[in-house]
Enzyme design. Structure first.
Site, short mmCIF file in Angstrom:
data_model
loop_
_atom_site.label_atom_id
_atom_site.label_comp_id
_atom_site.label_asym_id
_atom_site.label_seq_id
_atom_site.Cartn_x
_atom_site.Cartn_y
_atom_site.Cartn_z
N SER A 101 78.91 51.49 12.68
CA SER A 101 80.12 50.75 12.34
C SER A 101 81.22 51.71 11.86
O SER A 101 81.65 52.58 12.62
CB SER A 101 79.79 49.69 11.29
N ASP A 197 77.82 40.65 18.28
CA ASP A 197 78.41 41.28 17.10
C ASP A 197 79.74 40.58 16.79
O ASP A 197 80.66 40.61 17.61
CB ASP A 197 78.64 42.77 17.38
N HIS A 227 75.71 42.55 14.56
CA HIS A 227 76.25 43.78 13.99
C HIS A 227 75.19 44.58 13.23
O HIS A 227 75.29 45.80 13.14
CB HIS A 227 77.41 43.43 13.06
#
Length: 250
Positions: A101, A197, A227
């Site tokens: 991320s 996600d 995610h």
């Protein structure tokens, strides 16, 4: 699990880390926004590295986990300084950066700053430039006004408590954007992205793939993965991507 060790950085921050000795290249895990080094992916990769005799480093950015500072005070540039501090002080030779991320953005910044140190890169739901393209671009006029008057806004999260996003984070992020200028990556890159996600879209992953200048870059889309990307199948894919990059680097 070994005891946490701390590094005092040139900026006066105290960063928590775990370093596993082993053969190189050292795998460096870069976590996401408000994540810490005890997350599922970081610990799983550490155990995988230990079983292989592979050098491995995980750490907490300032304002995260066991490190000094508060999240609300931090910004992308601070966390880039943290990343540089631990890589420079705790590793030698080539490294393989694994960024999750926001850590994907940090991995790209590391590659831009220390290109000669990077043997390969693996991203998981990478979120480059998210302060500008994700937050600022989607803020309402009321939220933008709140940034000016209160200095921060609160954003809901599907994965944890709300984020407090500061005016400083937004403004500082503009100094570290990686998708506006050429992004040469002269080493193998493997990108992983879940189609379910809700924090980082597949369009972001495809945009990075299209923008980067890389002779060996691949994107794997995983249907219905979210995610977190932390179930058994997803963790196996991360292992495979890291192992592949290491094998090429050697």
């Amino acid at each position: 699990m070994s005891d946490t060790t701390f590094l005092n950085t040139p900026q006066g921050r105290r960063l928590a880390y775990h370093l596993t000795p082993g053969t190189g290249p050292c795998v460096v895990f870069l976590g996401g926004l408000k994540s810490d080094m005890n997350g599922t992916k970081a610990v799983h990769l550490e155990n995988w590295a230990q079983a292989r005799g592979q050098a491995f480093l995980r750490f907490d950015y300032s304002g995260h986990g066991e490190s000094s500072g508060t999240f609300e005070e931090g910004c992308i540039g601070d966390w880039h300084e943290d990343t540089m501090a631990v890589v420079d002080a705790l590793t030698d030779g080539p490294v393989v950066a694994v960024g999750s991320s926001m850590g994907g953005w940090q991995a790209l910044l590391l590659a831009r700053t220390r290109p000669d140190r990077i043997a390969g890169l693996v991203t998981v739901a990478a979120a480059p430039d998210f302060t500008e393209d994700g937050y600022w671009a989607n803020f309402s006029e009321a939220q933008k006004q709140a940034l000016e008057t209160a200095g921060q806004v609160e954003l809901p999260s599907d994965y944890m408590e709300p984020y407090i996003i500061s005016k400083r984070m937004i403004e500082d992020g503009r100094a570290w954007l990686v998708l506006r200028d050429p992004l040469p990556l002269r080493f193998p890159v493997r990108c992983l992205q879940g189609t379910a996600d809700t924090a980082v879209s597949t369009a972001t992953a495809l945009g990075l793939l299209d923008h980067a200048e890389c002779p060996d870059m691949r994107l794997t889309l995983v249907k219905d993965a979210d995610h977190r990307f932390s179930d058994g199948s997803c963790l196996g894919l991360i292992e495979e991507a890291v192992a592949e990059v290491i094998a090429i680097a050697r």
